[in-house]
Design an enzyme around this catalytic site. Structure first.
Site, PDB file in Angstrom:
ATOM      1  CG  ASP A  35      24.088  -7.140 -35.602  1.00 17.12           C
ATOM      2  OD1 ASP A  35      23.361  -7.228 -36.499  1.00 17.12           O
ATOM      3  OD2 ASP A  35      25.279  -7.183 -35.860  1.00 17.12           O
ATOM      4  CG  ASN A  72      22.239  -9.133 -43.111  1.00 21.43           C
ATOM      5  OD1 ASN A  72      21.200  -9.731 -43.105  1.00 21.43           O
ATOM      6  ND2 ASN A  72      23.038 -10.044 -42.816  1.00 21.43           N
ATOM      7  CD  GLU A  75      21.334 -10.671 -39.994  1.00 23.37           C
ATOM      8  OE1 GLU A  75      22.218 -11.504 -39.717  1.00 23.37           O
ATOM      9  OE2 GLU A  75      21.406  -9.435 -39.819  1.00 23.37           O
ATOM     10  CB  ALA A 150      38.185  -7.750 -48.785  1.00 21.21           C
ATOM     11  CB  THR A 155      31.875  -5.443 -40.989  1.00 19.17           C
ATOM     12  OG1 THR A 155      31.212  -6.464 -41.543  1.00 19.17           O
ATOM     13  CG2 THR A 155      33.200  -5.086 -41.719  1.00 19.17           C
ATOM     14  CG  ASP A 157      30.584  -7.948 -34.002  1.00 19.76           C
ATOM     15  OD1 ASP A 157      29.355  -8.269 -33.705  1.00 19.76           O
ATOM     16  OD2 ASP A 157      31.320  -8.639 -34.365  1.00 19.76           O
TER      17      ASP A 157
END
Length: 234
Positions: A35, A72, A75, A150, A155, A157
């Site tokens: 990630d 994401n 990235e 929120a 998330t 990970d």
């Protein structure tokens, strides 16, 4: 398996690359899930929350040895130097990321327009495999999941861990692996927001402590998620 998430140190990152290469020499079937945590977009503007000198290390050293990456949108744009405005551009960026090394690329979240409306978030996946005769086939999918209003911590990970688990359980069904990953995420987030709102009391906004992911309470949904988010094959 090796799973790596957030780090803000270039020497640590370089060490991870050495370890991956060493482990792959001993076991060529090792799966490295990366990630590439570098930043995100807020209100359409992207910014990095790690030192900028991590980007070339991720791009030139880490991504080439990774099997699965879960950036994401921001990235993915950083790694390829290309902006994404359309789904077509997102698919092209994922192809560029494949060309750097990983067989599986999942853009975990994007600001692309969802067909189900503004209350949905798009994730895109691309899985490339080489058949016995040497030909390559690429499967691409889109997932639209309900947005949860929120800010949660962890998330990314959870997403990377779930994707590792479900691609292992369903090695020949990328679509189902992604559906289970995103569905498990939804179960955890919905349980978290419901519980946080109850703790905060009516009319009050939950604080970050109340929004801590309800992982333990979601054990069954993590182990065997009911598929509530279906993927579209592109």
């Amino acid at each position: 398996f090796l799973l790596k998430g957030y780090t803000r140190d270039t020497s640590f990152l370089a060490m991870v690359v050495d370890i991956v290469q060493e482990l792959k020499q001993q076991n060529s079937n090792l799966v490295y899930v990366c990630d590439p945590v570098m930043g995100d977009k807020w209100n359409g503007e992207g910014s990095m929350y790690v030192p900028k000198d991590l980007l070339p290390v991720y791009r030139d050293k880490v991504v080439p040895v990774a099997d699965i990456i879960t950036p994401n949108q921001f990235e993915a744009e950083l790694l390829t130097g290309r902006k994404i405005h359309t789904e077509k551009e997102a698919l092209e960026v994922m192809d560029m990321l494949h060309a750097m090394g990983p067989e599986t690329v999942v853009i975990t979240s994007s600001d692309l327009q969802a067909s189900l409306g503004n209350d949905y978030l798009i994730a895109l996946g691309s899985h490339r495999k080489t058949k016995a005769d040497g030909t390559r086939i690429t499967q691409r999918i889109r997932l639209e999941s309900p947005k949860v209003d929120a800010v949660f911590v962890g998330t990314g990970d959870l997403f990377a861990a779930m994707l590792l688990a479900w691609t292992h359980k369903h090695p020949n069904n990328f679509k189902v692996a992604c559906e289970k990953t995103v569905s498990a995420m939804q179960h955890v987030l919905q349980r978290t927001i419901k519980s946080a709102k109850a703790q905060a009391g009516e009319g009050n906004k939950p604080n970050s402590a109340q929004l801590e992911l309800r992982m333990v309470q979601s054990k069954k949904d993590i182990e065997n998620p009911e598929i509530i988010v279906k993927a579209t094959v592109l």
